[in-house]
Design a protein around this motif. Structure first.
Motif, mmCIF file in Angstrom:
data_model
loop_
_atom_site.group_PDB
_atom_site.id
_atom_site.type_symbol
_atom_site.label_atom_id
_atom_site.label_comp_id
_atom_site.label_asym_id
_atom_site.label_seq_id
_atom_site.Cartn_x
_atom_site.Cartn_y
_atom_site.Cartn_z
ATOM 1 N N ASN A 136 0.826 -1.209 0.000
ATOM 2 C CA ASN A 136 0.000 0.000 0.000
ATOM 3 C C ASN A 136 0.861 1.260 0.000
ATOM 4 O O ASN A 136 1.733 1.427 0.842
ATOM 5 N N THR A 137 0.586 2.143 -0.954
ATOM 6 C CA THR A 137 1.202 3.463 -1.002
ATOM 7 C C THR A 137 0.092 4.477 -0.756
ATOM 8 O O THR A 137 -0.604 4.877 -1.685
ATOM 9 N N ASP A 147 -2.475 2.184 -4.634
ATOM 10 C CA ASP A 147 -1.914 3.514 -4.866
ATOM 11 C C ASP A 147 -3.018 4.570 -4.799
ATOM 12 O O ASP A 147 -3.220 5.346 -5.732
ATOM 13 N N GLU A 183 -2.166 8.320 5.597
ATOM 14 C CA GLU A 183 -1.304 7.273 6.139
ATOM 15 C C GLU A 183 -1.985 6.461 7.244
ATOM 16 O O GLU A 183 -1.654 5.305 7.443
#
Length: 178
Positions: free
Chosen positions: A83-84, A134, A90
């Motif tokens: 996961n980005t 993403d 975040e």
């Protein structure tokens, strides 16, 4: 005449802080331990399954359909290292579990065709493809923006809950037009 204008109704859903994520159709709450890496669950807010003191549904008829259409979600679990998160998001996932609107940002079709290895979600109507690893970025097709993400956390009973409503409108990008 197409009826009254919707006002700001299109800019929000019934999701709110602390609302349980529930499996679509059956309405059971979801725990992180219910999901394995690669799983995708279609979901709804638990409020759509709740009843009043007499056992009558809180939402029914057109009210149920409208709220269900706007609040539908896909919940996916991937290896957290895949996961980005988008900037500022975040802390919107739980152990690799992410939640996005199920409504395509092109013309509003419901989507859930998921490729586990690439983390791509495909809309069957016009083939818009979103990379859930993403920030649900559009990787193919006519959609002009990513799928809205629902920020998640876990409540004291260990169930997945929303941190808030979606932070952007769900569905087609109507508000970008002048």
């Amino acid at each position: 005449d197409l009826g009254p204008l919707p006002g700001d109704k299109l800019f929000s859903t019934i999701w709110e802080e602390g609302m349980l994520l529930a499996r679509d159709v059956v309405g059971t709450p979801i725990r992180p331990s219910d999901m394995e890496i690669g799983d995708l669950i279609n979901g709804q807010p638990i409020a759509l399954f709740e009843t009043d003191e007499e056992g009558e549904p809180l939402y029914e008829g057109e009210d149920l359909l409208v709220n269900k259409a706007k609040a539908s979600i896909v919940v996916v679990r991937m290896d957290p290292s895949d996961n980005t998160p988008a900037p500022g998001r975040e802390n919107w996932s739980v152990d690799g579990i992410l939640c996005y609107s199920k409504i395509c940002t092109h013309v509003g079709c419901p989507i859930n065709l998921y490729a586990r290895k690439t983390h791509h979600l495909l809309c069957p109507c016009h083939q818009s493809t979103f990379d859930l690893s993403d920030g649900a970025r559009v990787v193919f097709g006519p959609a002009a923006r990513p799928l809205p993400q629902l920020p998640l956390t876990v409540n004291e009973d260990g169930y997945l809950v929303a941190q808030s409503d979606f932070t952007e409108p769900v569905g087609p990008s109507f508000w970008e037009r002048g």
